[in-house]
Design a protein around this motif. Structure first.
Motif, PDB file in Angstrom:
ATOM      1  N   LEU A  27     -12.739 -12.841   8.979  1.00 15.78           N
ATOM      2  CA  LEU A  27     -13.572 -13.858   9.606  1.00 15.78           C
ATOM      3  C   LEU A  27     -15.024 -13.879   9.151  1.00 15.78           C
ATOM      4  CD1 LEU A  27     -13.376 -16.177  11.580  1.00 15.78           C
ATOM      5  CD2 LEU A  27     -13.854 -14.576  13.429  1.00 15.78           C
ATOM      6  N   PRO A  28     -15.688 -12.744   8.913  1.00 18.24           N
ATOM      7  CA  PRO A  28     -17.095 -12.809   8.473  1.00 18.24           C
ATOM      8  C   PRO A  28     -17.312 -13.659   7.224  1.00 18.24           C
ATOM      9  CG  PRO A  28     -16.598 -10.595   9.178  1.00 18.24           C
ATOM     10  CD  PRO A  28     -15.287 -11.355   9.169  1.00 18.24           C
ATOM     11  N   TYR A  39     -15.571 -16.382   6.237  1.00 21.63           N
ATOM     12  CA  TYR A  39     -15.444 -17.798   6.598  1.00 21.63           C
ATOM     13  C   TYR A  39     -16.589 -18.247   7.518  1.00 21.63           C
ATOM     14  CZ  TYR A  39     -10.872 -17.551   4.473  1.00 21.63           C
ATOM     15  OH  TYR A  39      -9.853 -17.390   3.570  1.00 21.63           O
ATOM     16  N   ARG A  40     -16.988 -17.372   8.437  1.00 19.50           N
ATOM     17  CA  ARG A  40     -18.044 -17.708   9.394  1.00 19.50           C
ATOM     18  C   ARG A  40     -19.435 -17.557   8.783  1.00 19.50           C
ATOM     19  NH1 ARG A  40     -17.453 -13.672  13.357  1.00 19.50           N
ATOM     20  NH2 ARG A  40     -18.791 -12.516  11.952  1.00 19.50           N
ATOM     21  N   ASP A  41     -19.730 -16.405   8.200  1.00 16.20           N
ATOM     22  CA  ASP A  41     -21.084 -16.086   7.755  1.00 16.20           C
ATOM     23  C   ASP A  41     -21.416 -16.626   6.366  1.00 16.20           C
ATOM     24  OD1 ASP A  41     -21.120 -14.721  10.166  1.00 16.20           O
ATOM     25  OD2 ASP A  41     -20.765 -12.763   9.237  1.00 16.20           O
ATOM     26  N   VAL A  42     -20.445 -16.643   5.464  1.00 17.79           N
ATOM     27  CA  VAL A  42     -20.694 -17.118   4.103  1.00 17.79           C
ATOM     28  C   VAL A  42     -20.461 -18.624   3.995  1.00 17.79           C
ATOM     29  CG1 VAL A  42     -20.007 -16.925   1.684  1.00 17.79           C
ATOM     30  CG2 VAL A  42     -20.154 -14.859   3.097  1.00 17.79           C
ATOM     31  N   LEU A  43     -19.328 -19.103   4.526  1.00 16.58           N
ATOM     32  CA  LEU A  43     -19.015 -20.530   4.426  1.00 16.58           C
ATOM     33  C   LEU A  43     -19.588 -21.354   5.575  1.00 16.58           C
ATOM     34  CD1 LEU A  43     -15.304 -20.413   3.190  1.00 16.58           C
ATOM     35  CD2 LEU A  43     -17.392 -20.648   1.836  1.00 16.58           C
ATOM     36  N   GLY A  44     -20.028 -20.683   6.642  1.00 15.87           N
ATOM     37  CA  GLY A  44     -20.634 -21.389   7.773  1.00 15.87           C
ATOM     38  C   GLY A  44     -19.644 -22.114   8.664  1.00 15.87           C
ATOM     39  N   LEU A  45     -18.386 -21.698   8.670  1.00 17.01           N
ATOM     40  CA  LEU A  45     -17.373 -22.344   9.507  1.00 17.01           C
ATOM     41  C   LEU A  45     -17.377 -21.738  10.906  1.00 17.01           C
ATOM     42  CD1 LEU A  45     -14.444 -22.508   6.930  1.00 17.01           C
ATOM     43  CD2 LEU A  45     -16.265 -24.171   7.341  1.00 17.01           C
ATOM     44  N   MET A  49      -3.987 -19.381   5.636  1.00 19.60           N
ATOM     45  CA  MET A  49      -4.367 -18.212   4.842  1.00 19.60           C
ATOM     46  C   MET A  49      -3.826 -16.948   5.511  1.00 19.60           C
ATOM     47  SD  MET A  49      -6.117 -19.538   2.382  1.00 19.60           S
ATOM     48  CE  MET A  49      -6.905 -18.128   1.650  1.00 19.60           C
ATOM     49  N   ALA A  50      -2.912 -16.251   4.849  1.00 20.29           N
ATOM     50  CA  ALA A  50      -2.380 -14.996   5.373  1.00 20.29           C
ATOM     51  C   ALA A  50      -3.423 -13.899   5.178  1.00 20.29           C
ATOM     52  CB  ALA A  50      -1.082 -14.625   4.654  1.00 20.29           C
ATOM     53  N   VAL A  51      -3.753 -13.214   6.257  1.00 15.05           N
ATOM     54  CA  VAL A  51      -4.724 -12.124   6.207  1.00 15.05           C
ATOM     55  C   VAL A  51      -4.161 -10.925   6.958  1.00 15.05           C
ATOM     56  CG1 VAL A  51      -6.716 -13.678   6.026  1.00 15.05           C
ATOM     57  CG2 VAL A  51      -5.984 -12.902   8.274  1.00 15.05           C
ATOM     58  N   GLU A  52      -4.547  -9.744   6.544  1.00 17.34           N
ATOM     59  CA  GLU A  52      -4.094  -8.546   7.236  1.00 17.34           C
ATOM     60  C   GLU A  52      -4.808  -8.381   8.573  1.00 17.34           C
ATOM     61  OE1 GLU A  52      -4.207  -5.240   4.542  1.00 17.34           O
ATOM     62  OE2 GLU A  52      -2.980  -6.309   3.075  1.00 17.34           O
ATOM     63  N   SER A  53      -6.063  -8.835   8.630  1.00 13.69           N
ATOM     64  CA  SER A  53      -6.855  -8.711   9.851  1.00 13.69           C
ATOM     65  C   SER A  53      -7.816  -9.892   9.948  1.00 13.69           C
ATOM     66  CB  SER A  53      -7.649  -7.396   9.829  1.00 13.69           C
ATOM     67  OG  SER A  53      -8.676  -7.412  10.792  1.00 13.69           O
ATOM     68  N   ILE A  54      -7.696 -10.647  11.021  1.00 11.11           N
ATOM     69  CA  ILE A  54      -8.632 -11.750  11.236  1.00 11.11           C
ATOM     70  C   ILE A  54     -10.041 -11.205  11.400  1.00 11.11           C
ATOM     71  CG2 ILE A  54      -9.345 -13.516  12.912  1.00 11.11           C
ATOM     72  CD1 ILE A  54      -6.372 -14.242  13.183  1.00 11.11           C
ATOM     73  N   ILE A  63      -3.486 -16.765  15.240  1.00  7.15           N
ATOM     74  CA  ILE A  63      -4.038 -17.834  14.412  1.00  7.15           C
ATOM     75  C   ILE A  63      -5.427 -18.198  14.894  1.00  7.15           C
ATOM     76  CG2 ILE A  63      -3.714 -20.209  13.609  1.00  7.15           C
ATOM     77  CD1 ILE A  63      -0.697 -19.804  14.395  1.00  7.15           C
ATOM     78  N   VAL A  64      -6.372 -18.246  13.965  1.00  6.58           N
ATOM     79  CA  VAL A  64      -7.715 -18.746  14.258  1.00  6.58           C
ATOM     80  C   VAL A  64      -7.961 -19.927  13.333  1.00  6.58           C
ATOM     81  CG1 VAL A  64     -10.184 -18.263  14.133  1.00  6.58           C
ATOM     82  CG2 VAL A  64      -8.648 -16.577  15.127  1.00  6.58           C
ATOM     83  N   SER A  65      -8.272 -21.075  13.918  1.00  9.11           N
ATOM     84  CA  SER A  65      -8.534 -22.295  13.147  1.00  9.11           C
ATOM     85  C   SER A  65     -10.027 -22.471  12.927  1.00  9.11           C
ATOM     86  CB  SER A  65      -7.986 -23.515  13.891  1.00  9.11           C
ATOM     87  OG  SER A  65      -6.595 -23.438  13.998  1.00  9.11           O
ATOM     88  N   LEU A  66     -10.373 -22.892  11.720  1.00  8.93           N
ATOM     89  CA  LEU A  66     -11.766 -23.140  11.356  1.00  8.93           C
ATOM     90  C   LEU A  66     -11.873 -24.535  10.751  1.00  8.93           C
ATOM     91  CD1 LEU A  66     -11.150 -19.895   9.955  1.00  8.93           C
ATOM     92  CD2 LEU A  66     -13.470 -20.004  10.770  1.00  8.93           C
ATOM     93  N   PRO A  67     -12.484 -25.490  11.457  1.00  6.29           N
ATOM     94  CA  PRO A  67     -12.641 -26.824  10.893  1.00  6.29           C
ATOM     95  C   PRO A  67     -13.433 -26.767   9.583  1.00  6.29           C
ATOM     96  CG  PRO A  67     -13.189 -26.827  13.228  1.00  6.29           C
ATOM     97  CD  PRO A  67     -13.038 -25.385  12.807  1.00  6.29           C
TER      98      PRO A  67
END
Length: 80
Positions: free
Chosen positions: A21-22, A24-30, A12-17, A43-47
């Protein structure tokens, strides 16, 4: 028995990790891994189940991810 193709990761191309990140981390729980750098991208990987979501942030204005963002904006860069 037939084998089913699987997805190793989705880039996923993003302008700012830090900004992306919130969700993917806070909403999806990754749970994010440690940042890495490769091919002009941080690059930040999220299983995610049997796959991984990779957040790709450009580290240079002429990097492939920066060029992708300039042409298409944030979103799916690749499926591997």
């Amino acid at each position: 028995m037939t084998t089913r193709p699987s997805i190793a990761h989705i880039g996923m191309a993003v302008e700012s990790i830090d900004s992306a990140l919130p969700f993917y981390r806070d909403v999806l729980g990754l749970t994010p891994g440690e940042p890495e750098e490769s091919d002009g991208a941080r690059i930040v990987s999220l299983p995610f189940g049997d796959s991984t979501v990779e957040l790709l942030e450009p580290v240079a204005p002429d990097s492939p991810i920066a060029k992708f963002l300039a042409r298409r904006g944030p979103g799916i860069h690749h499926v591997c």
